[in-house]
Design a protein around this motif. Structure first.
Motif, mmCIF file in Angstrom:
data_model
loop_
_atom_site.group_PDB
_atom_site.id
_atom_site.type_symbol
_atom_site.label_atom_id
_atom_site.label_comp_id
_atom_site.label_asym_id
_atom_site.label_seq_id
_atom_site.Cartn_x
_atom_site.Cartn_y
_atom_site.Cartn_z
ATOM 1 N N LYS A 125 1.152 -0.678 0.248
ATOM 2 C CA LYS A 125 -0.280 0.394 0.271
ATOM 3 C C LYS A 125 0.969 1.386 -0.142
ATOM 4 O O LYS A 125 1.608 1.642 0.934
ATOM 5 C CB LYS A 125 -0.372 -0.463 1.621
ATOM 6 N N VAL A 126 1.386 2.122 -1.169
ATOM 7 C CA VAL A 126 1.919 3.014 -1.392
ATOM 8 C C VAL A 126 1.207 4.647 -1.642
ATOM 9 O O VAL A 126 -0.085 4.095 -1.884
ATOM 10 C CB VAL A 126 2.690 3.562 -2.785
ATOM 11 N N LEU A 127 2.030 5.137 -0.691
ATOM 12 C CA LEU A 127 0.800 6.670 -0.550
ATOM 13 C C LEU A 127 2.669 7.938 -0.775
ATOM 14 O O LEU A 127 3.934 7.366 -0.652
ATOM 15 C CB LEU A 127 0.667 7.527 1.664
ATOM 16 N N ILE A 128 2.286 9.003 -2.187
ATOM 17 C CA ILE A 128 2.765 9.954 -2.699
ATOM 18 C C ILE A 128 3.087 11.002 -2.054
ATOM 19 O O ILE A 128 1.158 11.534 -2.033
ATOM 20 C CB ILE A 128 2.856 9.319 -4.309
ATOM 21 N N ILE A 129 3.641 11.665 -1.486
ATOM 22 C CA ILE A 129 3.499 13.070 -0.894
ATOM 23 C C ILE A 129 4.169 14.519 -1.836
ATOM 24 O O ILE A 129 4.780 14.022 -2.434
ATOM 25 C CB ILE A 129 3.981 13.023 0.882
ATOM 26 N N ALA A 130 3.474 14.869 -2.468
ATOM 27 C CA ALA A 130 3.710 15.878 -3.369
ATOM 28 C C ALA A 130 4.347 16.880 -2.355
ATOM 29 O O ALA A 130 4.013 17.738 -2.318
ATOM 30 C CB ALA A 130 2.580 16.341 -4.449
ATOM 31 N N ALA A 131 5.863 16.961 -2.543
ATOM 32 C CA ALA A 131 6.725 17.429 -1.593
ATOM 33 C C ALA A 131 7.078 19.029 -2.389
ATOM 34 O O ALA A 131 8.493 19.789 -2.293
ATOM 35 C CB ALA A 131 7.739 17.556 -0.331
ATOM 36 N N ASP A 132 7.059 19.207 -4.150
ATOM 37 C CA ASP A 132 7.319 19.682 -4.918
ATOM 38 C C ASP A 132 6.640 20.601 -5.193
ATOM 39 O O ASP A 132 5.596 20.673 -6.248
ATOM 40 C CB ASP A 132 7.806 18.594 -6.059
ATOM 41 N N LEU A 133 6.889 21.422 -4.129
ATOM 42 C CA LEU A 133 5.609 23.247 -4.390
ATOM 43 C C LEU A 133 6.497 24.009 -5.413
ATOM 44 O O LEU A 133 6.033 25.106 -4.857
ATOM 45 C CB LEU A 133 5.212 23.104 -3.402
ATOM 46 N N GLN A 134 7.421 24.069 -5.824
ATOM 47 C CA GLN A 134 8.148 25.292 -6.525
ATOM 48 C C GLN A 134 7.509 25.537 -7.838
ATOM 49 O O GLN A 134 7.554 26.417 -8.068
ATOM 50 C CB GLN A 134 9.833 24.311 -6.809
ATOM 51 N N ARG A 135 7.004 24.051 -8.449
ATOM 52 C CA ARG A 135 6.229 24.127 -9.924
ATOM 53 C C ARG A 135 5.148 23.538 -9.415
ATOM 54 O O ARG A 135 4.979 22.610 -8.877
ATOM 55 C CB ARG A 135 7.309 23.421 -10.676
ATOM 56 N N LEU A 136 4.475 24.406 -8.981
ATOM 57 C CA LEU A 136 2.864 23.793 -9.246
ATOM 58 C C LEU A 136 2.312 23.803 -9.894
ATOM 59 O O LEU A 136 1.707 22.227 -9.618
ATOM 60 C CB LEU A 136 1.624 24.981 -8.847
ATOM 61 N N ALA A 137 2.644 23.398 -11.383
ATOM 62 C CA ALA A 137 2.754 22.381 -12.297
ATOM 63 C C ALA A 137 2.887 20.749 -11.713
ATOM 64 O O ALA A 137 2.534 19.333 -11.996
ATOM 65 C CB ALA A 137 3.202 22.351 -14.150
ATOM 66 N N ALA A 138 3.639 20.411 -10.901
ATOM 67 C CA ALA A 138 4.629 19.271 -10.531
ATOM 68 C C ALA A 138 3.082 18.685 -9.319
ATOM 69 O O ALA A 138 3.371 17.379 -9.700
ATOM 70 C CB ALA A 138 6.117 19.726 -9.504
ATOM 71 N N VAL A 139 2.495 19.378 -9.261
ATOM 72 C CA VAL A 139 1.909 18.287 -8.205
ATOM 73 C C VAL A 139 0.617 18.352 -8.559
ATOM 74 O O VAL A 139 0.288 17.643 -9.159
ATOM 75 C CB VAL A 139 0.711 19.521 -7.865
ATOM 76 N N GLU A 140 0.481 19.241 -10.014
ATOM 77 C CA GLU A 140 -0.591 18.482 -10.862
ATOM 78 C C GLU A 140 0.055 17.229 -11.825
ATOM 79 O O GLU A 140 -1.338 16.230 -12.105
ATOM 80 C CB GLU A 140 -0.834 19.734 -11.580
ATOM 81 N N GLN A 141 1.217 17.788 -12.249
ATOM 82 C CA GLN A 141 0.907 16.136 -12.424
ATOM 83 C C GLN A 141 1.252 15.118 -11.821
ATOM 84 O O GLN A 141 1.216 13.903 -13.019
ATOM 85 C CB GLN A 141 3.177 16.103 -13.307
ATOM 86 N N LEU A 142 2.125 14.985 -10.432
ATOM 87 C CA LEU A 142 1.839 13.970 -9.623
ATOM 88 C C LEU A 142 0.209 13.512 -9.632
ATOM 89 O O LEU A 142 0.289 13.041 -9.260
ATOM 90 C CB LEU A 142 1.668 14.548 -8.247
ATOM 91 N N ARG A 143 -0.783 14.587 -9.233
ATOM 92 C CA ARG A 143 -1.906 13.945 -9.172
ATOM 93 C C ARG A 143 -2.551 13.297 -10.302
ATOM 94 O O ARG A 143 -3.338 11.955 -10.193
ATOM 95 C CB ARG A 143 -3.076 15.433 -9.666
ATOM 96 N N GLN A 144 -2.523 13.411 -11.833
ATOM 97 C CA GLN A 144 -2.581 12.814 -12.289
ATOM 98 C C GLN A 144 -2.191 11.630 -13.480
ATOM 99 O O GLN A 144 -2.533 10.664 -13.542
ATOM 100 C CB GLN A 144 -2.028 13.365 -14.273
#
Ligand code: GDP
Length: 447
Positions: A125-144
């Protein structure tokens, strides 16, 4: 662009025509040296490697086999760094991994790939944490990515990286996640602000391990950056991304020998399935152009449902393989990863993989057409295309943008292919196939 080591090794090996003398060995070593330097391997590493191969070949008695053995052993010794063991789980879950790397290195994609590997192959069971907040697009990319691979994501654009990590880890503990992957900020180059942020995130996360994602295409730059990350943040392993590109080997040798950090995984394509555990002996085989049959077998075994495979093979033997089975097989193929990463594992197919660089099985025009043609057919027609009369063929052709002639051609090709498959699946056919596989396995290279 650096040359691929596989290509240069293969051409060096081909050029060696040994007459068991020192002059021939010198020539071969010169060729090898040129290849390594061209592949952007550090000159110090090259010097040591050449000296080692020369010494080993001479002590075994000069000859082509001895030269190949010496090369194999030397490359293996370089790549085998203590801790080359894929993924290691912490004694007390969750195992927390900090994913670091420069922007564009493939860090976010690799985080997704690692999650797929852990979920599918290790049943975690895996959880990913989006801690790249430099690039907002990075969070969106990870969400996708996480939506596509059906893995949970913890993200909070309004928080600081340290806050996101802390909240994410609490969530992971409360909900009994086995593994937490933290995607950290990347920059185009190393700077103080980045290192400070990474240190703060590292201290908040107290990770089990820190992975550094290195882009194979960047040669010595990747080696230098990895050294900096190692000094300033501390890294426990490297994942080499874009190993399907042209630059391959040079950077692997550099990372192992200059940074002295174990390579853990390689990314070999843009798809989520294109991640493999880094196994030094297999990589040596691939570098030298001998393929990786074991790796290929494993990849196939991971995807193919054994029961289904038996049913398909029974159908093939009876000549009953139909368009419904075809669609299902296409879906399975998709899970194997990109064609190019597969071809690189087949002995002698390294060159082919270059030609297949842009060939995308799923999206190739022919495959898309055939798929849309098959979807225009009824289930019964897919089982028995002979049911199709002219007017049905015309409608199907119109439905998938093909001409009736093209539809007829595909139907005929499919029929012929089914016949061929039936022939090969008989006892004699199996023997032919086995003989062929035996030859491939031998590869003319002593293990
Ligand atoms: P990040 O900025 O480090 O997070 O990089 P991304 O994950 O966004 O990746 C940058 C680009 O590299 C994307 O276009 C990815 O599809 C591509 N990429 C990542 N890993 C691989 C790989 O193993 N092979 C290939 N061919 N492309 C890759």
């Amino acid at each position: 662009m650096f040359d691929s080591l596989t290509d240069s090794f293969t051409s060096a090996i081909k050029k060696i025509r040994f007459h068991d003398d020192e002059k021939a060995l010198k020539k071969a070593l010169g060729e090898l040296k040129k290849s390594l330097l061209k592949a952007d391997v550090h000159h110090g590493v090259v010097r040591n490697l050449i000296a080692e191969v020369e010494h080993k070949t001479k002590s075994a008695g000069i000859g082509k086999d001895q030269f190949l053995d010496a090369m194999r052993e030397t490359l293996y010794a370089i790549l085998k760094v203590e801790g080359n063991q894929g993924f290691v789980f912490a004694a007390n879950p969750p195992t927390v991994i900090l994913m670091t790397g420069l922007q564009g290195s493939g860090k976010t994609t690799t985080t997704g790939k690692l999650a797929v590997f852990l979920k599918e192959q290790k049943k975690k069971k895996v959880l990913i944490i989006a801690a790249d907040l430099q690039r907002l697009a990075a969070v969106e990319q990870l969400r996708q990515i996480t939506e596509k691979i059906e893995v949970d994501l913890h993200a909070d654009e309004a928080a600081t990286p340290v806050e996101v990590v802390k909240a994410g880890l609490e969530k992971a503990k409360a909900n009994l996640y086995d593994v937490v992957l933290i995607d950290t900020a990347g920059r185009l180059a190393i700077d103080e602000a980045l290192m400070d942020e990474l240190k703060a995130v590292r201290d908040a996360a107290n990770p089990s391990e820190i992975f550094y994602v290195a882009d194979s295409m960047t040669g010595q730059d990747a080696v230098r950056t990895a050294s900096s990350f190692k000094e300033q943040i501390g890294i426990d392993g490297v994942i080499l991304s874009k190993y399907d590109g042209d630059a391959k080997g040079g950077v692997a040798l550099g990372l192992a020998s200059q940074v002295n950090v174990p390579l853990r995984f390689i990314g070999s394509g843009e798809k989520m399935e294109d991640l493999e555990i880094f196994l030094p002996d297999r990589i040596v085989n691939r570098l030298m152009g001998f393929g990786d049959i074991e790796g290929l077998a494993e990849r196939t075994a991971n995807v193919i449902d054994e029961k289904k495979a038996k049913e398909i093979s029974r159908k093939i033997k009876k000549g009953k393989f139909n368009f419904n089975d075809f669609l299902e097989q296409m879906e399975q193929m998709k899970k194997m990863g990109s064609m190019k990463s597969i071809m690189g594992m087949i002995p002698g197919m390294g060159d082919m993989s270059k030609a297949l660089k842009d060939f995308d099985m799923e999206n190739s025009k022919e495959i898309v057409q055939i798929k849309s043609m098959v979807s225009s057919m009824t289930k019964k027609e897919r089982e028995d295309p002979d049911l199709l009369n002219n007017s049905r063929k015309m409608r199907i052709a119109a439905g998938c943008g093909m001409t009736q002639v093209e539809v007829n051609r595909v139907l005929k090709q499919f029929k012929n292919a089914a016949k061929m498959a039936k022939k090969f699946s008989g006892k004699k056919g199996m023997k032919d196939l086995q003989a062929m596989m035996g030859q491939m396995k031998g590869g003319g290279f002593p293990r």
